[in-house]
Design an enzyme around this catalytic site. Structure first.
Site, mmCIF file in Angstrom:
data_model
loop_
_atom_site.group_PDB
_atom_site.id
_atom_site.type_symbol
_atom_site.label_atom_id
_atom_site.label_comp_id
_atom_site.label_asym_id
_atom_site.label_seq_id
_atom_site.Cartn_x
_atom_site.Cartn_y
_atom_site.Cartn_z
ATOM 1 N N HIS A 268 96.478 130.814 25.186
ATOM 2 C CA HIS A 268 95.670 129.877 24.375
ATOM 3 C C HIS A 268 95.532 130.509 22.989
ATOM 4 O O HIS A 268 96.524 130.727 22.302
ATOM 5 C CB HIS A 268 94.348 129.669 25.114
ATOM 6 C CG HIS A 268 93.505 128.524 24.651
ATOM 7 N ND1 HIS A 268 93.906 127.619 23.714
ATOM 8 C CD2 HIS A 268 92.235 128.137 25.017
ATOM 9 C CE1 HIS A 268 92.946 126.720 23.528
ATOM 10 N NE2 HIS A 268 91.915 127.028 24.304
ATOM 11 N N HIS A 307 103.994 123.685 24.125
ATOM 12 C CA HIS A 307 102.628 123.165 24.177
ATOM 13 C C HIS A 307 102.511 122.184 25.324
ATOM 14 O O HIS A 307 103.466 121.457 25.600
ATOM 15 C CB HIS A 307 102.272 122.454 22.856
ATOM 16 C CG HIS A 307 100.803 122.329 22.648
ATOM 17 N ND1 HIS A 307 100.079 121.301 23.189
ATOM 18 C CD2 HIS A 307 99.931 123.118 21.987
ATOM 19 C CE1 HIS A 307 98.818 121.461 22.852
ATOM 20 N NE2 HIS A 307 98.693 122.558 22.128
ATOM 21 N N ASP A 363 100.149 128.533 16.545
ATOM 22 C CA ASP A 363 100.058 129.994 16.500
ATOM 23 C C ASP A 363 101.305 130.672 15.941
ATOM 24 O O ASP A 363 101.293 131.875 15.703
ATOM 25 C CB ASP A 363 99.786 130.536 17.913
ATOM 26 C CG ASP A 363 98.386 130.192 18.378
ATOM 27 O OD1 ASP A 363 97.458 130.355 17.572
ATOM 28 O OD2 ASP A 363 98.217 129.748 19.520
HETATM 29 N N1 CMC Z 1 109.020 130.366 25.863
HETATM 30 C C1 CMC Z 1 109.963 130.157 26.782
HETATM 31 N N2 CMC Z 1 109.917 129.166 27.699
HETATM 32 C C2 CMC Z 1 108.869 128.361 27.674
HETATM 33 C C3 CMC Z 1 107.834 128.507 26.724
HETATM 34 C C4 CMC Z 1 107.935 129.561 25.797
HETATM 35 N N3 CMC Z 1 106.999 129.751 24.876
HETATM 36 N N4 CMC Z 1 106.904 127.564 26.935
HETATM 37 C C5 CMC Z 1 107.329 126.839 27.973
HETATM 38 N N5 CMC Z 1 108.514 127.310 28.419
HETATM 39 C C6 CMC Z 1 109.337 126.760 29.503
HETATM 40 C C7 CMC Z 1 108.739 127.081 30.864
HETATM 41 O O1 CMC Z 1 109.237 128.301 31.359
HETATM 42 C C8 CMC Z 1 109.185 125.876 31.665
HETATM 43 O O2 CMC Z 1 110.540 126.051 31.967
HETATM 44 P P1 CMC Z 1 111.132 125.544 33.416
HETATM 45 O O3 CMC Z 1 110.963 124.068 33.392
HETATM 46 O O4 CMC Z 1 112.532 126.019 33.428
HETATM 47 O O5 CMC Z 1 110.267 126.219 34.454
HETATM 48 C C9 CMC Z 1 109.111 124.723 30.675
HETATM 49 O O6 CMC Z 1 109.297 125.331 29.396
HETATM 50 C C10 CMC Z 1 107.801 123.968 30.710
HETATM 51 O O7 CMC Z 1 106.762 124.900 30.443
HETATM 52 P P2 CMC Z 1 105.365 124.958 31.187
HETATM 53 O O8 CMC Z 1 104.988 126.399 31.359
HETATM 54 O O9 CMC Z 1 105.396 124.102 32.408
HETATM 55 O O10 CMC Z 1 104.455 124.264 30.112
HETATM 56 P P3 CMC Z 1 102.870 124.264 30.079
HETATM 57 O O11 CMC Z 1 102.469 122.977 29.514
HETATM 58 O O12 CMC Z 1 102.308 124.653 31.391
HETATM 59 O O13 CMC Z 1 102.532 125.474 29.083
HETATM 60 C C11 CMC Z 1 102.087 126.717 27.151
HETATM 61 C C12 CMC Z 1 102.196 125.324 27.759
HETATM 62 C C13 CMC Z 1 101.522 126.604 25.741
HETATM 63 C C14 CMC Z 1 101.087 127.588 27.991
HETATM 64 C C15 CMC Z 1 103.493 127.376 27.156
HETATM 65 O O14 CMC Z 1 104.372 126.597 26.377
HETATM 66 C C16 CMC Z 1 103.456 128.808 26.660
HETATM 67 O O15 CMC Z 1 103.180 129.724 27.446
HETATM 68 N N6 CMC Z 1 103.723 129.056 25.333
HETATM 69 C C17 CMC Z 1 103.634 130.376 24.767
HETATM 70 C C18 CMC Z 1 102.185 130.725 24.491
HETATM 71 C C19 CMC Z 1 101.650 129.998 23.281
HETATM 72 O O16 CMC Z 1 102.281 129.923 22.228
HETATM 73 N N7 CMC Z 1 100.421 129.470 23.423
HETATM 74 C C20 CMC Z 1 99.731 128.765 22.329
HETATM 75 C C21 CMC Z 1 99.566 127.307 22.636
HETATM 76 S S1 CMC Z 1 99.058 126.337 21.226
HETATM 77 C C22 CMC Z 1 97.504 126.900 20.767
HETATM 78 C C23 CMC Z 1 96.490 126.941 21.853
HETATM 79 O O17 CMC Z 1 96.461 126.100 22.744
HETATM 80 O O18 CMC Z 1 95.647 127.811 21.757
#
Ligand code: CMC
Length: 431
Positions: A268, A307, A363
């Site tokens: 987050h 996201h 971010d």
């Molecule tokens: N790098 C590599 N792969 C990713 C990333 C990433 N940053 N984000 C998602 N994926 C992949 C994930 O592995 C999955 O792949 P597969 O379908 O093969 O398993 C697919 O994309 C869908 O991802 P998810 O984890 O199901 O998506 P989510 O909605 O649960 O997670 C998230 C959203 C923000 C937690 C995630 O994208 C992430 O961990 N990003 C990096 C951390 C980050 O930048 N966070 C800040 C978010 S914005 C500001 C805030 O909210 O505070």
């Protein structure tokens, strides 16, 4: 005309149920009427991480994740970032309309009058270890504020809620700056009421021996814009925490401390700090392909990308990327920007990221600006918290005015052991 209802046939019983559709949702409690027998509990929906559950009706922030749109009370984020100020946006979030000149002046005056915190707070902060993470200090001191304002627990009184809202918007930057000064072993700097909200924060962070701190106007404006961009983001993890804790009628200091704790996680608000670590670790442009390979192999994440809601470029990231160059012109370039831009270019052309609709989020570039401003890594999530404070409070206020809200209490699907007799300690077997 087509009916705004959903018909469900329960194949276990052959019974049919008609469920109303309102605003593209069905009331989950209606599912409970679907039973196989009179003593059956009824159906529930299973939704880990609330990926498809609307927990509230809200009139504050609108996001269209597919098209990359973000609006506060109907105003596009790009226009607010261009024309507004943070306190004006805070008013907008809290009251639903942009303030008149008089309303804004009076709000600014009120917030300014509440920027000081009790001297006891200094002593609390001195009790933390010299290297305590400022986010830990911020969370703890926000919670501690509730002990200074015991009347804050009277959350059913709108005037009392409003006073605590003003106090929190005013005091969170003061606590944040105190946490930074403690970490650096510097004496704390008291608020300067002649300065703007962002200018005063810079004063409390960076004033040294000069009699009067003069913020760099480009940095001051950029910080104000960053606060605007972070001010609200509808029902994200920390905001939902604010609402959940607030739903028990806890005082707003406790609820906001919990929201800040949720924000501190690397998935987050902690992501901006992680992005800088990641860019430093990559180190040079020629090492990007190797890093991207690791991301695609699932060994690491590309921090600042992806996201839950945006499946397009995060509109805040676009504004921040532009802002970064304005700040670099004023205070010098952060060399990591070249690596960041190249990471973005490579990722956006790569099938892995295209297929999953992974774009830069808020971010990805914010940490680069903060670093150029002289804000250390471990303060970055703290700055996110300052920006998000009016949003958390607007959502908390909305929840208190919503007659449909009750104490939040999700259900579970229990798959643990069935009822069994207690086993005395001497008769237990390992494993
Ligand atoms: N790098 C590599 N792969 C990713 C990333 C990433 N940053 N984000 C998602 N994926 C992949 C994930 O592995 C999955 O792949 P597969 O379908 O093969 O398993 C697919 O994309 C869908 O991802 P998810 O984890 O199901 O998506 P989510 O909605 O649960 O997670 C998230 C959203 C923000 C937690 C995630 O994208 C992430 O961990 N990003 C990096 C951390 C980050 O930048 N966070 C800040 C978010 S914005 C500001 C805030 O909210 O505070």
């Amino acid at each position: 005309m087509a009916k705004e209802t959903l018909t469900i046939i329960d194949n276990r019983t052959g019974k049919s149920y008609e469920i109303p559709i309102t605003h593209g949702t069905i009331p989950a409690m209606k599912l409970r009427e679907i039973k196989v027998s009179e003593d059956d509990f009824g159906l529930m929906s299973y939704d880990p991480a609330y990926q498809n559950t609307a927990s509230t009706i809200s009139r504050i922030t609108y996001i269209d994740g597919e098209r990359g749109i973000l609006e506060y009370r109907g105003y596009p984020i790009e226009e607010l970032a261009e024309h507004s100020t943070f306190l004006e946006v805070a008013w907008l979030l809290l009251n639903g309309e942009l303030p008149t000149k008089e309303e804004l002046e009076s709000f600014q005056r009120e917030v300014t009058l509440h920027t000081m915190v009790h001297e006891n707070m200094r002593e609390f902060i001195e009790g933390f270890r010299y290297d305590a993470h400022p986010m830990g200090i911020l969370i703890s001191t926000i919670a501690a504020l509730s002990t200074f304002y015991p009347e804050a627990k009277n959350v059913s009184d709108p005037a009392n809620r409003r006073l605590q809202i003003i106090r929190l918007i005013a005091k969170v930057p003061t606590l944040a700056a105190y946490a930074y000064r403690h970490r650096r072993g510097l004496p704390i700097v008291y608020p300067d009421n002649d300065l703007s909200y962002a200018g005063n924060f810079l004063n409390m962070m960076f004033k040294m021996t000069e009699l009067k701190y003069k913020p760099n106007p480009v940095v001051e404006r950029a910080l104000d814009v960053l606060f605007i961009l972070h001010a609200d983001h509808e029902q994200n993890c920390s905001t939902s925490t604010m609402r959940i804790v607030g739903s028990s009628k806890a005082d707003p200091y406790s609820a906001l401390a919990a929201a800040a704790a949720a924000l501190s996680g690397p998935l987050h608000g902690g992501a901006n700090e992680q992005v800088i670590h990641m860019l430093r670790q990559i180190g040079s442009k020629d090492r990007i392909p190797e890093f991207i390979k690791k991301v695609k192999a699932g060994e690491t994440k590309l921090m600042g990308f992806g996201h839950r809601v945006y499946k397009n470029y995060d509109p805040r990231a676009k504004v921040i990327k532009r802002l970064a160059y304005e700040v670099f012109d004023a205070v010098g370039k952060n060399p990591l920007i070249d690596i960041a831009v190249e990471v973005e270019r490579i990722a956006l052309e790569d099938d892995y990221f295209i297929k999953r609709k992974l774009y830069p989020n808020v971010d990805f570039y914010s940490g680069l600006i903060y670093e150029a401003m002289g804000i250390p890594l471990d303060m970055m999530t703290v700055l996110f918290a300052i920006g998000r404070t009016p949003g958390w409070l607007a959502q908390w206020e909305e929840m208190h005015n919503d007659p449909e809200q009750k104490i939040a209490r999700p259900r579970q699907v229990y798959l643990g052991p069935a009822r069994r007799p207690f086993v005395p300690i001497g008769e237990r077997k390992k494993g």
